[in-house]
Design a protein around this motif. Sequence first.
Motif, mmCIF file in Angstrom:
data_model
loop_
_atom_site.group_PDB
_atom_site.id
_atom_site.type_symbol
_atom_site.label_atom_id
_atom_site.label_comp_id
_atom_site.label_asym_id
_atom_site.label_seq_id
_atom_site.Cartn_x
_atom_site.Cartn_y
_atom_site.Cartn_z
ATOM 1 N N ILE A 158 1.105 3.315 -12.203
ATOM 2 C CA ILE A 158 0.878 4.499 -12.246
ATOM 3 C C ILE A 158 2.890 4.784 -12.378
ATOM 4 O O ILE A 158 3.084 5.488 -12.597
ATOM 5 C CB ILE A 158 1.106 4.796 -10.483
ATOM 6 C CG1 ILE A 158 -0.461 5.216 -10.093
ATOM 7 C CG2 ILE A 158 1.932 6.485 -9.432
ATOM 8 C CD1 ILE A 158 -0.958 4.805 -8.326
ATOM 9 N N ARG A 159 3.491 3.805 -11.452
ATOM 10 C CA ARG A 159 5.374 3.235 -12.533
ATOM 11 C C ARG A 159 5.245 4.244 -13.389
ATOM 12 O O ARG A 159 6.178 4.899 -13.927
ATOM 13 C CB ARG A 159 5.846 2.545 -11.651
ATOM 14 C CG ARG A 159 5.663 2.438 -10.032
ATOM 15 C CD ARG A 159 6.741 1.133 -9.704
ATOM 16 N NE ARG A 159 6.219 -0.276 -10.706
ATOM 17 C CZ ARG A 159 5.953 -1.249 -10.221
ATOM 18 N NH1 ARG A 159 4.955 -0.873 -8.934
ATOM 19 N NH2 ARG A 159 6.048 -2.647 -11.155
ATOM 20 N N GLY A 160 4.862 3.973 -14.628
ATOM 21 C CA GLY A 160 4.922 3.497 -15.760
ATOM 22 C C GLY A 160 4.867 5.773 -16.585
ATOM 23 O O GLY A 160 5.482 5.643 -17.023
ATOM 24 N N VAL A 161 3.230 6.319 -15.419
ATOM 25 C CA VAL A 161 3.688 6.441 -16.479
ATOM 26 C C VAL A 161 4.616 7.662 -15.791
ATOM 27 O O VAL A 161 4.566 9.321 -16.054
ATOM 28 C CB VAL A 161 2.307 7.717 -16.002
ATOM 29 C CG1 VAL A 161 1.438 8.835 -15.926
ATOM 30 C CG2 VAL A 161 0.741 6.422 -16.641
ATOM 31 N N GLY B 212 -5.163 -6.307 -16.696
ATOM 32 C CA GLY B 212 -4.890 -6.650 -14.767
ATOM 33 C C GLY B 212 -3.558 -5.861 -14.195
ATOM 34 O O GLY B 212 -3.615 -6.267 -13.844
ATOM 35 N N ALA B 213 -3.120 -5.160 -15.582
ATOM 36 C CA ALA B 213 -1.860 -4.642 -14.343
ATOM 37 C C ALA B 213 -2.264 -4.192 -12.809
ATOM 38 O O ALA B 213 -3.090 -3.437 -13.281
ATOM 39 C CB ALA B 213 -1.251 -3.809 -15.335
ATOM 40 N N SER B 214 -1.291 -4.373 -12.156
ATOM 41 C CA SER B 214 -1.675 -3.925 -10.668
ATOM 42 C C SER B 214 -1.857 -1.981 -10.756
ATOM 43 O O SER B 214 -0.880 -1.342 -11.815
ATOM 44 C CB SER B 214 -0.910 -3.568 -9.730
ATOM 45 O OG SER B 214 0.438 -3.159 -10.289
ATOM 46 N N MET C 206 0.752 -1.225 -0.183
ATOM 47 C CA MET C 206 -0.317 0.192 0.213
ATOM 48 C C MET C 206 0.788 0.792 -0.004
ATOM 49 O O MET C 206 0.826 2.393 -0.423
ATOM 50 C CB MET C 206 -0.804 -0.048 1.191
ATOM 51 C CG MET C 206 -2.008 1.455 1.369
ATOM 52 S SD MET C 206 -3.058 1.289 0.209
ATOM 53 C CE MET C 206 -3.678 2.699 0.590
ATOM 54 N N PHE C 207 2.020 1.008 0.987
ATOM 55 C CA PHE C 207 3.007 2.820 0.693
ATOM 56 C C PHE C 207 3.611 2.782 -0.465
ATOM 57 O O PHE C 207 3.226 4.172 -0.824
ATOM 58 C CB PHE C 207 3.942 2.527 2.090
ATOM 59 C CG PHE C 207 4.762 3.803 2.165
ATOM 60 C CD1 PHE C 207 3.972 4.903 2.824
ATOM 61 C CD2 PHE C 207 5.543 3.553 1.117
ATOM 62 C CE1 PHE C 207 4.301 6.011 2.887
ATOM 63 C CE2 PHE C 207 6.968 4.465 1.591
ATOM 64 C CZ PHE C 207 6.001 5.994 2.362
ATOM 65 N N PRO C 208 4.383 1.696 -1.568
ATOM 66 C CA PRO C 208 4.960 2.075 -2.343
ATOM 67 C C PRO C 208 3.770 3.207 -3.189
ATOM 68 O O PRO C 208 4.116 3.876 -4.324
ATOM 69 C CB PRO C 208 5.357 0.803 -3.152
ATOM 70 C CG PRO C 208 5.523 0.192 -1.667
ATOM 71 C CD PRO C 208 4.294 0.491 -0.524
ATOM 72 N N SER C 209 2.962 2.268 -3.291
ATOM 73 C CA SER C 209 1.019 2.755 -4.038
ATOM 74 C C SER C 209 1.045 5.257 -4.132
ATOM 75 O O SER C 209 1.302 4.825 -5.110
ATOM 76 C CB SER C 209 0.408 2.224 -4.006
ATOM 77 O OG SER C 209 0.470 0.711 -5.052
ATOM 78 N N PHE C 210 0.880 4.673 -2.769
ATOM 79 C CA PHE C 210 0.870 5.531 -2.374
ATOM 80 C C PHE C 210 1.701 6.595 -2.235
ATOM 81 O O PHE C 210 2.071 8.132 -2.855
ATOM 82 C CB PHE C 210 0.466 6.482 -0.986
ATOM 83 C CG PHE C 210 0.366 7.165 0.072
ATOM 84 C CD1 PHE C 210 -0.576 8.184 -0.073
ATOM 85 C CD2 PHE C 210 0.870 8.012 0.412
ATOM 86 C CE1 PHE C 210 -0.458 9.064 -0.012
ATOM 87 C CE2 PHE C 210 1.543 9.231 0.924
ATOM 88 C CZ PHE C 210 0.237 10.393 0.602
ATOM 89 N N ALA D 112 0.656 7.769 -23.809
ATOM 90 C CA ALA D 112 0.407 7.528 -22.196
ATOM 91 C C ALA D 112 -1.307 6.385 -21.608
ATOM 92 O O ALA D 112 -0.542 5.324 -21.144
ATOM 93 C CB ALA D 112 0.440 7.726 -21.533
ATOM 94 N N GLY D 113 -2.161 6.922 -22.673
ATOM 95 C CA GLY D 113 -3.177 6.842 -22.138
ATOM 96 C C GLY D 113 -3.076 5.751 -22.834
ATOM 97 O O GLY D 113 -4.445 4.777 -22.161
ATOM 98 N N MET D 114 -3.440 4.934 -24.171
ATOM 99 C CA MET D 114 -3.266 3.732 -25.138
ATOM 100 C C MET D 114 -2.395 3.123 -23.872
ATOM 101 O O MET D 114 -3.255 2.173 -23.349
ATOM 102 C CB MET D 114 -2.670 4.141 -26.536
ATOM 103 C CG MET D 114 -3.892 5.216 -26.913
ATOM 104 S SD MET D 114 -3.711 4.756 -28.447
ATOM 105 C CE MET D 114 -2.041 5.141 -29.176
ATOM 106 N N LYS D 115 -2.029 3.329 -23.616
ATOM 107 C CA LYS D 115 -0.451 2.602 -21.968
ATOM 108 C C LYS D 115 -0.876 2.092 -21.606
ATOM 109 O O LYS D 115 -0.834 0.844 -21.160
ATOM 110 C CB LYS D 115 0.904 3.065 -22.795
ATOM 111 C CG LYS D 115 1.950 1.553 -21.636
ATOM 112 C CD LYS D 115 3.176 2.266 -22.560
ATOM 113 C CE LYS D 115 3.720 0.937 -20.852
ATOM 114 N NZ LYS D 115 5.197 1.504 -21.052
ATOM 115 N N ALA D 116 -1.254 2.539 -20.790
ATOM 116 C CA ALA D 116 -2.624 2.967 -19.603
ATOM 117 C C ALA D 116 -3.514 2.173 -19.434
ATOM 118 O O ALA D 116 -4.056 0.913 -18.651
ATOM 119 C CB ALA D 116 -2.423 4.312 -18.567
#
Length: 81
Positions: free
Chosen positions: A65-68, A58-60, A1-5, A47-51
């Motif tokens: 977020i890391r990719g963007v 099914g990516a987390s 949870m913390f890494p996502s935040f 970026a929108g198409m990739k996300a």
Amino acid sequence: MFPSFFNLAMLTIEAQQVIWLRTLKLAAGGPAAQREATRMVAEKMAAGMKAGAQIATGASADKVIRGVRGKTRANLRRLKP
């Protein structure tokens, strides 16, 4: 949870910096501003198409977020004077 935040918080901060730097560049006008505007639109579409594709497969949320964030950091490095 913390890494996502953390990644989401950093993305927010870095995105605001990129917005500010791009605004300054666009306000200056000229050919460099036109190139930046064209680049910005193309990057946002890609970026929108990739996300979207990552989410559809099914990516987390953290992976998306890391990719963007990676693209945002690259823009920040490129735009800093």
